[in-house]
Design an enzyme around this catalytic site. Structure first.
Site, PDB file in Angstrom:
ATOM      1  N   ASP A  89      -6.050  -7.848   1.921  1.00  0.00           N
ATOM      2  CA  ASP A  89      -6.181  -9.290   1.666  1.00  0.00           C
ATOM      3  C   ASP A  89      -7.142  -9.537   0.505  1.00  0.00           C
ATOM      4  O   ASP A  89      -6.897 -10.387  -0.363  1.00  0.00           O
ATOM      5  CB  ASP A  89      -6.715 -10.008   2.913  1.00  0.00           C
ATOM      6  CG  ASP A  89      -5.796  -9.890   4.110  1.00  0.00           C
ATOM      7  OD1 ASP A  89      -4.590  -9.686   3.920  1.00  0.00           O
ATOM      8  OD2 ASP A  89      -6.306  -9.996   5.244  1.00  0.00           O
ATOM      9  N   GLU A 110       3.245   1.655   3.036  1.00  0.00           N
ATOM     10  CA  GLU A 110       4.354   0.698   3.022  1.00  0.00           C
ATOM     11  C   GLU A 110       5.395   1.080   1.977  1.00  0.00           C
ATOM     12  O   GLU A 110       6.597   0.986   2.224  1.00  0.00           O
ATOM     13  CB  GLU A 110       3.810  -0.704   2.743  1.00  0.00           C
ATOM     14  CG  GLU A 110       2.983  -1.284   3.883  1.00  0.00           C
ATOM     15  CD  GLU A 110       2.152  -2.478   3.478  1.00  0.00           C
ATOM     16  OE1 GLU A 110       1.741  -3.242   4.372  1.00  0.00           O
ATOM     17  OE2 GLU A 110       1.891  -2.649   2.267  1.00  0.00           O
ATOM     18  N   ASN A 142       0.845  -1.184   0.000  1.00  0.00           N
ATOM     19  CA  ASN A 142       0.000   0.000   0.000  1.00  0.00           C
ATOM     20  C   ASN A 142       0.888   1.243   0.000  1.00  0.00           C
ATOM     21  O   ASN A 142       2.121   1.143   0.084  1.00  0.00           O
ATOM     22  CB  ASN A 142      -0.988  -0.010   1.171  1.00  0.00           C
ATOM     23  CG  ASN A 142      -0.306  -0.017   2.535  1.00  0.00           C
ATOM     24  OD1 ASN A 142       0.727   0.623   2.739  1.00  0.00           O
ATOM     25  ND2 ASN A 142      -0.884  -0.749   3.481  1.00  0.00           N
TER      26      ASN A 142
END
Length: 334
Positions: A274, A208, A205
């Site tokens: 996820d 990150e 993301n």
């Protein structure tokens, strides 16, 4: 400079899952527990709310949530993970198998299964409690041997890293997967991505990615930093999820592309990454081109954030969302 992908463009909005190739998920499975109740007073012992718990419910979290989403989207999925020999491990095993996922777990009798406990009131989190412990060396060795045994039967491999230990030897797993000709998709964790070098696709993301490359001032600098990161890690593709700003895809030898967010209402982002990873793998394993698969993952993300807690998106929901988007794209402008 980035090209903007239209939200439409996939053929009739479908997942041809009947011919899908199997997907192997490897990573940190965990039990997500929710203590749901009501808050009517503040504790006299400390300035904290008192939760009168009405009921508890559980969901498969982490890599187990990725595998459950894959199954819900019509894919054949197998999960390799580590579990303790406790009641939480039994509960998580039951949830995984009930979701239609083939579970290949290494269990350590005296160990504690990774858990996230969320105290919630009126769908708002008050507190999260994490329960975890390091994976024993013998269990890690058994996990690596198990993955090596399963790789030849799985053209698509998904690595879901939550830094709980299952992917402590991620670089070796990637090397083995490449030798078997597997396409590996990785959801990374941490401020160093070197262990993911050589993956087919990496999906961080925005936060990150910034932890690895440093921050940027505009989209031009963002694109430059992401392309440099992709090249340095020898990735075929780097897909950065950007929340309300959508997703940006950087591919070797191709211009960067961007797709706007499909979310209309953001209720809870828990587990949304996820779902994105699972939908992307499901579409690719079903034979969709990468750009169409990214659109599918984007649509799945919009559905996931509209649900409370760690949730799965069904194949029917995704089909409907993609069909609606395609219909809207065909409407004449006013």
């Amino acid at each position: 400079m980035m090209t903007y992908l239209p939200l439409d463009g996939y053929p009739s909005g479908f997942l041809p899952s009947r011919a899908a190739q199997p997907v192997l998920v490897v990573g940190d499975g965990m039990l997500d527990r929710y203590w749901d109740g009501q808050v009517d007073r503040i504790s006299p012992e400390a300035p904290v709310p008192v939760l009168s718990m009405h009921h508890e419910w559980q969901r498969a979290g982490g890599a187990a949530n990725v595998a459950a989403n894959l199954a819900s989207l019509g894919s054949v999925s197998t999960l390799v993970t580590w579990l303790g020999g406790d009641a939480a491990g039994d509960q998580l095993s039951g949830l995984i198998e009930a979701a239609g996922v083939t579970l290949k777990a290494v269990r350590s009798p005296q160990a504690t299964t990774t858990q996230k406990i969320r105290a919630v009131c009126s769908h708002h989190q008050l507190l999260r409690v994490d329960i975890e412990q390091p994976i024993p060396p013998d269990a890690l060795q058994a996990l690596c041997a198990l993955v090596a045994e399963l790789l030849p039967q799985h053209p698509w491999v998904v690595l879901s890293d939550y830094h709980k230990g299952v992917l402590a030897q991620c670089d070796q797993l990637l090397q083995q997967a490449r030798q078997q000709g597997c396409q590996v998709l990785v959801d990374p964790k941490g401020s160093c991505f070197d262990q993911y070098a050589g993956a087919w696709l990496l999906k961080p993301n925005e936060k990150e990615a910034a932890a690895v490359t440093g921050s940027w001032s505009d989209d031009t600098e963002f694109a430059s930093l992401m392309e440099a990161l992709r090249a340095r890690l020898r990735l075929e593709h780097l897909l950065v999820t950007r929340g309300s700003r959508g997703m940006s895809l950087f591919s070797a030898g191709q211009p960067a592309v961007h797709i706007a967010s499909a979310a209309h209402e953001v209720f809870d982002v828990s587990g949304a990454g996820d779902t994105v990873l699972a939908a992307l793998a499901a579409c690719l394993a079903a034979g969709e081109p990468l750009h169409d698969a990214v659109r599918g993952a984007n649509a799945a993300a919009g559905l996931a954030v509209a649900k409370f807690g760690t949730a799965v998106v069904t194949e029917a929901e995704l089909l409907q969302a993609r069909a609606q988007t395609a219909r809207k794209a065909r409407l004449p402008a006013h």
